[in-house]
Design an enzyme around this catalytic site. Structure first.
Site, mmCIF file in Angstrom:
data_model
loop_
_atom_site.group_PDB
_atom_site.id
_atom_site.type_symbol
_atom_site.label_atom_id
_atom_site.label_comp_id
_atom_site.label_asym_id
_atom_site.label_seq_id
_atom_site.Cartn_x
_atom_site.Cartn_y
_atom_site.Cartn_z
ATOM 1 C CG HIS A 256 3.161 39.701 -9.108
ATOM 2 N ND1 HIS A 256 2.146 38.811 -9.371
ATOM 3 C CD2 HIS A 256 3.194 39.823 -7.754
ATOM 4 C CE1 HIS A 256 1.597 38.416 -8.235
ATOM 5 N NE2 HIS A 256 2.212 39.011 -7.234
ATOM 6 C CD GLU A 257 5.773 41.779 -5.741
ATOM 7 O OE1 GLU A 257 5.014 42.441 -4.995
ATOM 8 O OE2 GLU A 257 5.817 40.528 -5.718
ATOM 9 C CG HIS A 260 0.876 43.390 -5.009
ATOM 10 N ND1 HIS A 260 -0.331 42.957 -4.509
ATOM 11 C CD2 HIS A 260 1.592 42.269 -5.301
ATOM 12 C CE1 HIS A 260 -0.350 41.627 -4.514
ATOM 13 N NE2 HIS A 260 0.808 41.190 -4.979
ATOM 14 C CD GLU A 286 -1.177 37.565 -5.788
ATOM 15 O OE1 GLU A 286 -0.405 36.944 -6.537
ATOM 16 O OE2 GLU A 286 -0.768 38.376 -4.928
#
Length: 492
Positions: A256-257, A260, A286
């Site tokens: 997830h990170e 980003h 996001e």
């Protein structure tokens, strides 16, 4: 030099200082000694006071006026649009208020962490009241007679309006409730079991970050209580967390990170240290993290490859076969923590926070009543009660640091990700065959070309519409969830 050149030279220094401020925050979350909190608060406040003064410098107005008279390319016009927006918003917020917000947020985060550790929402209520009062004051200054919450939301999702998001989320809510209830009535999914070495988790996490496209030469992976990504350009850092019994927490937080961070690393280098050199909004940001984590990372094809990597890293994980592993990765389960929620229930967590924070900002909900309001809404949406505050209203850091208006961008990002995933599959028909080999190269290349490289060149809605060919709606996300979880849980 022209007025535009003077303005951009000044802006690059401001952007560089902003990156330093971000690095202070990264340090606070990862390696700063606990006893340094008060001093860091003063340092943060001082730096934000400098940044506020630079962003409100009257010379910017003069440069903007002079630069607007000359012919500029698309990039130049976009730079002026973003600088003008920042200048006008900064001018509306008094310098002492900006410094007070920075100082208070730096201190209140530590108080939130202590209250969370002690499950003491009452101890946090006065802190929340203080930061909320400052944010209301800021929002009123920014709104200039308009809606205060919309003014705060605009910091994270430019041009978005709470009323539009309410309609979009309202369309999602009943379908999510129905899907959750039907799925949880079915048979439980298999679960991994055993003790998972923390160092082995971190090694696999670094491998996954690289598979996603994260450039470790321009970044690093560390541990934090609340995973996050920080920075832009050539210094973009990510964090994750580990649990000896739940390796998915570490691995999917990392992916997830990484989503980003890859966005920031993929922006056109010509935009570095300018307003165009960062992700255009938190909703778009996001979308990049969620599509990497979910539509790609939790797909049947990719989890088939990941199953082999897990067996290599940990040996017996208590699951036999790729199909069982896919079901485990995508299991719907009762839980309390937003960051650990499955794809179906995650948005229910966000929609609840969206409604609660609007009530807080409007003054319809007092900080001292937040815990009971949270618990009532949670039981209504999820069907069971919250046992303690650390699993309820104290679980997230956001409100302690004044991030009102941030939460809805999580679900907006999921909506955008649903639209982008639909367009990606049309553009890359053999995507599953590539993911089954642990290859995200073409998928990430499509995202880089259609979304990431543009930075702040377009408005958020323009960017997603250009990438997908249609205006974004919640329909592709709901269809994706119904098809995926309807197959995993046939009763749904």
């Amino acid at each position: 030099m022209s007025a535009f050149d003077d303005l951009m030279a000044y802006q690059r220094q401001t952007e560089a200082l902003a990156q330093i401020a971000g690095r202070l925050s990264w340090d606070r979350e990862t390696v700063m000694p606990r006893g340094a909190a008060a001093q860091r608060s003063e340092e943060t406040g001082a730096l934000h006071a400098v940044l506020h003064a630079r962003r409100a410098d009257p010379r910017i107005g003069d440069w903007l006026e002079a630069a607007a008279d000359g012919p500029l390319a698309q990039e130049g016009e976009a730079q002026l649009r973003l600088i003008r927006r920042s200048f006008e918003r900064t001018q509306r917020v008094p310098a002492d208020l900006a410094a007070a917000l920075a100082r208070t947020a730096a201190l209140s985060q530590g108080k939130w962490a202590e209250a969370r550790e002690n499950d003491d929402c009452a101890a946090f209520a006065p802190v929340l009241a203080e930061i909320l009062a400052l944010k209301r004051e800021e929002g009123a200054a920014l709104a200039n007679g308009g809606d205060v919450y919309d003014a705060l939301l605009d910091d994270y999702e430019p041009e978005a309006k709470a009323a539009d998001l309410e309609a979009m989320f309202g369309a999602l809510h009943p379908g999510l409730i129905a899907l959750r209830e039907a799925a949880l009535e079915g048979a439980a999914a298999p679960q991994v079991s055993g003790q998972f070495d923390v160092q082995a988790q971190m090694r696999l996490a670094r491998q996954l970050a690289k598979v996603c496209g994260y450039d470790m030469q321009r970044g690093r992976l560390d541990k934090a209580v609340h995973p996050f990504s920080s920075g832009s350009g050539d210094d973009v850092r990510i964090t994750t967390r580990t649990s000896r019994t739940d390796p998915f927490n570490c691995l999917y937080s990392t992916m997830h990170e990484a989503g980003h961070a890859i966005y920031e690393q993929s922006i056109d280098p010509a935009f570095a240290l300018t307003p165009l050199g960062a992700g255009v909004s938190m909703g778009v940001h996001e979308s990049q993290s969620r599509i990497v984590e979910n539509q790609l990372g939790r797909s049947r094809a990719f989890t088939g490859w990941l199953y082999g990597q897990m067996r290599d890293a940990f040996g017996d994980i208590g699951i036999e076969g790729e199909d069982a592993f896919y079901a485990a990765v995508n299991s719907l389960h009762r839980g309390f923590i937003r960051a650990e929620a499955d794809e179906v229930q995650y948005n229910l967590h966000v929609l609840m926070r969206f409604d609660l924070e609007r009530a807080l900002v409007a003054g319809d909900l007092a900080p001292r009543d937040l815990e009971s309001a949270w618990n009532d809404r949670f039981e209504a949406d999820f069907g069971y009660g919250v046992p303690r505050a650390s699993l309820g209203c104290l679980q997230d850091v956001h409100w302690s640091v004044g991030l009102f208006g941030y939460f809805p961008t999580y679900s907006l990002g999921n909506v955008y990700a649903g639209c982008l995933a639909q367009a990606l599959r049309q553009a890359v028909p053999d995507l599953d065959a590539q993911l089954a080999q642990g290859d995200m190269g073409q998928a990430m290349g499509w995202l880089r070309e259609n979304v990431q490289q543009h930075g702040g060149l377009y408005t958020p809605r323009q960017l997603i519409t250009r990438a997908c060919g249609v205006e974004p709606t919640e329909a592709p996300l709901m269809t994706y969830l119904q098809e995926k979880f309807g197959a995993l849980y046939p009763t749904a």
